[in-house]
Design an enzyme around this catalytic site. Structure first.
Site, PDB file in Angstrom:
ATOM      1  N   GLY A 193      -5.879 -21.691  36.916  1.00 51.32           N
ATOM      2  CA  GLY A 193      -4.701 -22.445  36.491  1.00 51.32           C
ATOM      3  C   GLY A 193      -4.194 -22.182  35.091  1.00 51.32           C
ATOM      4  O   GLY A 193      -3.112 -22.664  34.729  1.00 51.32           O
ATOM      5  N   GLU A 235     -12.008 -19.633  37.776  1.00 53.01           N
ATOM      6  CA  GLU A 235     -11.279 -18.830  38.777  1.00 53.01           C
ATOM      7  C   GLU A 235      -9.864 -18.465  38.323  1.00 53.01           C
ATOM      8  O   GLU A 235      -8.885 -18.867  38.946  1.00 53.01           O
ATOM      9  CB  GLU A 235     -11.168 -19.613  40.091  1.00 53.01           C
ATOM     10  CG  GLU A 235     -12.462 -20.141  40.647  1.00 53.01           C
ATOM     11  CD  GLU A 235     -12.235 -21.128  41.804  1.00 53.01           C
ATOM     12  OE1 GLU A 235     -11.093 -21.570  42.034  1.00 53.01           O
ATOM     13  OE2 GLU A 235     -13.209 -21.451  42.477  1.00 53.01           O
ATOM     14  N   ARG A 258      -3.611 -15.792  37.500  1.00 50.13           N
ATOM     15  CA  ARG A 258      -2.413 -15.448  36.729  1.00 50.13           C
ATOM     16  C   ARG A 258      -2.747 -14.968  35.318  1.00 50.13           C
ATOM     17  O   ARG A 258      -2.164 -13.998  34.839  1.00 50.13           O
ATOM     18  CB  ARG A 258      -1.533 -16.700  36.632  1.00 50.13           C
ATOM     19  CG  ARG A 258      -0.130 -16.443  36.134  1.00 50.13           C
ATOM     20  CD  ARG A 258       0.634 -17.755  35.937  1.00 50.13           C
ATOM     21  NE  ARG A 258       0.489 -18.697  36.998  1.00 50.13           N
ATOM     22  CZ  ARG A 258       1.360 -18.877  38.004  1.00 50.13           C
ATOM     23  NH1 ARG A 258       2.453 -18.164  38.040  1.00 50.13           N
ATOM     24  NH2 ARG A 258       1.135 -19.779  38.940  1.00 50.13           N
ATOM     25  N   CYS A 261      20.031 -10.421  52.668  1.00 44.60           N
ATOM     26  CA  CYS A 261      21.125 -11.290  53.130  1.00 44.60           C
ATOM     27  C   CYS A 261      20.812 -12.768  52.979  1.00 44.60           C
ATOM     28  O   CYS A 261      20.669 -13.488  53.974  1.00 44.60           O
ATOM     29  CB  CYS A 261      21.429 -10.976  54.584  1.00 44.60           C
ATOM     30  SG  CYS A 261      21.813  -9.262  54.801  1.00 44.60           S
TER      31      CYS A 261
HETATM   32  N1  LLP Z   1      -8.537 -21.368  42.371  1.00 43.35           N
HETATM   33  C1  LLP Z   1      -7.911 -22.016  43.383  1.00 43.35           C
HETATM   34  C2  LLP Z   1      -8.688 -22.883  44.252  1.00 43.35           C
HETATM   35  C3  LLP Z   1      -6.531 -21.847  43.575  1.00 43.35           C
HETATM   36  O1  LLP Z   1      -5.926 -22.491  44.559  1.00 43.35           O
HETATM   37  C4  LLP Z   1      -5.788 -20.989  42.708  1.00 43.35           C
HETATM   38  C5  LLP Z   1      -4.354 -20.770  42.897  1.00 43.35           C
HETATM   39  C6  LLP Z   1      -6.493 -20.325  41.683  1.00 43.35           C
HETATM   40  C7  LLP Z   1      -7.864 -20.551  41.538  1.00 43.35           C
HETATM   41  C8  LLP Z   1      -5.828 -19.394  40.717  1.00 43.35           C
HETATM   42  O2  LLP Z   1      -4.858 -20.035  39.975  1.00 43.35           O
HETATM   43  P1  LLP Z   1      -4.171 -19.293  38.712  1.00 43.35           P
HETATM   44  O3  LLP Z   1      -5.248 -19.062  37.672  1.00 43.35           O
HETATM   45  O4  LLP Z   1      -3.605 -18.024  39.186  1.00 43.35           O
HETATM   46  O5  LLP Z   1      -3.143 -20.256  38.254  1.00 43.35           O
HETATM   47  N2  LLP Z   1       2.226 -18.531  44.130  1.00 43.35           N
HETATM   48  C9  LLP Z   1       2.239 -19.441  43.014  1.00 43.35           C
HETATM   49  C10 LLP Z   1       0.866 -19.771  42.537  1.00 43.35           C
HETATM   50  C11 LLP Z   1      -0.032 -20.357  43.612  1.00 43.35           C
HETATM   51  C12 LLP Z   1      -1.407 -20.659  43.111  1.00 43.35           C
HETATM   52  C13 LLP Z   1      -2.323 -21.044  44.207  1.00 43.35           C
HETATM   53  N3  LLP Z   1      -3.672 -21.287  43.840  1.00 43.35           N
HETATM   54  C14 LLP Z   1       3.101 -18.820  41.909  1.00 43.35           C
HETATM   55  O6  LLP Z   1       3.673 -17.755  42.124  1.00 43.35           O
HETATM   56  O7  LLP Z   1       3.259 -19.405  40.843  1.00 43.35           O
END
Ligand code: LLP
Length: 400
Positions: free
Chosen positions: A225, A259, A262, A327
């Site tokens: 996150g 985890e 991004r 489209c």
């Molecule tokens: N761990 C779990 C359980 C998750 O559900 C997620 C992301 C992460 C880790 C990694 O999160 P990050 O560090 O990447 O924020 N498609 C969306 C983002 C969806 C995230 C889903 N879960 C976007 O383009 O912003």
């Protein structure tokens, strides 16, 4: 510096480009922030699952957070050790659970009591003890986009504290379940540290209570996150992030699992597209490019901002929407961006496209997916071929 023009000439557009040196820098900065404690950085594969990206991260010591058996297999192929792989996700198929148990990964994150029943039954059929962790929903507002917020009681993810306690007690008595971890993830693109701090306090308190009644929790999985800069966001520094977590873990001997998705790849990736033509309507200027929502969905789906830049030295700029050939009126990469007057074949760079870019792309409008390129130590190489028309029809043609 990445030479975008050269890459477009060499590989054509639309194109994804990843700076592997930047990926390394991001990974190591997070690893360093957590070094005061036992920790595993389990990269969230969903953000960018290209095998070469995973191989690079494996070489740096990364683990993997996976949400499907496919992602687990990708991690293993790329050389990520099974003892650093965790399996999350709100809906796992029986076959996926079985394979994950057979592959003997670190643990499975459970998101409901019904899922625990399934895992127990499948572990029994394999005569194995399943290492599990329970995803706790701390009911915290992460203050991010509602589509990527996951830690509120109205979201489908995890279980509340009371249910989690009951599940741990039951799991601890089972001959086929071994509760080894606890998990939470409150949302993505987090830029405010307080909700993370509060969530980790709530989950750490629960962990203490569980340990006190003899449940041997060893892993404290804080999810992902960590937000990045797309425009002018004030983001959380890895060190402050780690300290916010650590401050709630005093006296606990736990391995912290993190985890991030991004944060590792987001700003290391670029999406390159070529200008086809410009068009003016009564009150709008459109730059029509060869990349579209099927390549990079985030602007259309979340109204997400991505910085765009035309590779042309021109002082005079005016507002324009950068739109693709698909489209749909929702097919845009940027709205009201200040950009110079463009010519046919000018290159537009879309920034911060390394996370949730290529992985969310589709073949809508029978558009082949873009090629992916790695740039490392000044050298570039293909890490995924551009799809061909033949690739797109391969699974249908045989039925004609
Ligand atoms: N761990 C779990 C359980 C998750 O559900 C997620 C992301 C992460 C880790 C990694 O999160 P990050 O560090 O990447 O924020 N498609 C969306 C983002 C969806 C995230 C889903 N879960 C976007 O383009 O912003």
């Amino acid at each position: 510096m990445v030479d975008f023009k050269k890459l477009c000439e060499k590989y054509d557009t639309p194109l994804y480009v990843y700076d592997f040196n930047k990926i390394e820098e991001n990974f190591l900065s997070l690893k360093k922030a957590f070094k005061a404690r036992k920790s595993i950085i389990s990269y969230a594969i969903k953000a960018n699952s290209n095998l070469s990206v995973l191989k690079k991260l494996a070489s740096l010591g990364s683990g993997a957070d996976c949400v499907s058996i496919g992602e687990i297999k990708r991690a293993l192929i790329a050389g990520i050790p099974k003892y650093k792989i965790v399996f999350s996700g709100v809906g796992k198929r029986d076959e996926e659970i079985r394979e994950a148990l057979e592959l003997d990964i670190l643990f499975i994150n459970l998101e409901s009591e019904a899922e625990m029943d399934r895992v127990e039954e499948i572990a029994k059929s394999l005569d194995k003890k399943a290492r599990i962790s329970i995803r706790v929903n701390p009911d915290i507002d992460p203050k991010t986009h509602p589509y990527i917020s996951t830690g509120l009681s109205e979201n489908k993810f995890g279980v509340d504290i009371e249910s989690a306690k009951k599940m741990y007690l039951r799991a601890n008595k089972s001959s086929y379940l071994e509760p080894v971890g606890i998990h939470f993830h409150i949302g993505s693109q987090l830029t405010d540290i307080e909700p993370i701090k509060e969530a980790s306090r709530i989950v750490a308190d629960l962990t203490r209570a569980l340990i006190n009644i003899g449940i041997e929790i060893k892993f404290f999985d804080i999810g992902g996150g960590l937000g990045i800069v797309y425009k002018d966001e004030k983001t959380i520094k890895p060190y402050d992030y780690a300290q916010a977590i650590f401050s709630n873990l005093k006296g606990l001997d736990l391995t912290v699992v993190c985890e991030p998705g991004r944060y590792i790849v987001g700003n290391a990736g670029y999406f390159l597209t070529k200008v086809l033509y410009e068009k003016r309507t009564k009150n709008k200027r459109f730059i029509i490019v060869d990349g579209a929502m099927n390549d990079l969905l985030r602007p259309s789906l979340y109204k997400a901002y991505h910085k765009v830049e035309v590779l042309r030295n021109d002082e005079a700029k005016s507002k324009a929407d950068v739109v693709g050939p698909v489209c749909e009126s929702g097919d845009f990469l940027a709205k009201d961006a200040f950009l110079p007057k463009t010519k046919h074949n000018d290159i537009i760079v879309v920034y911060s496209a390394g996370a949730y870019g290529f992985v969310m792309s589709s073949n809508y409008n029978t558009r082949p997916r873009a090629a992916e390129i790695a740039v490392e130590d000044g050298k570039d190489r293909v890490i995924r071929d551009r799809e061909s028309f033949e690739d797109l029809i391969a699974l249908e043609k045989k039925y004609l």
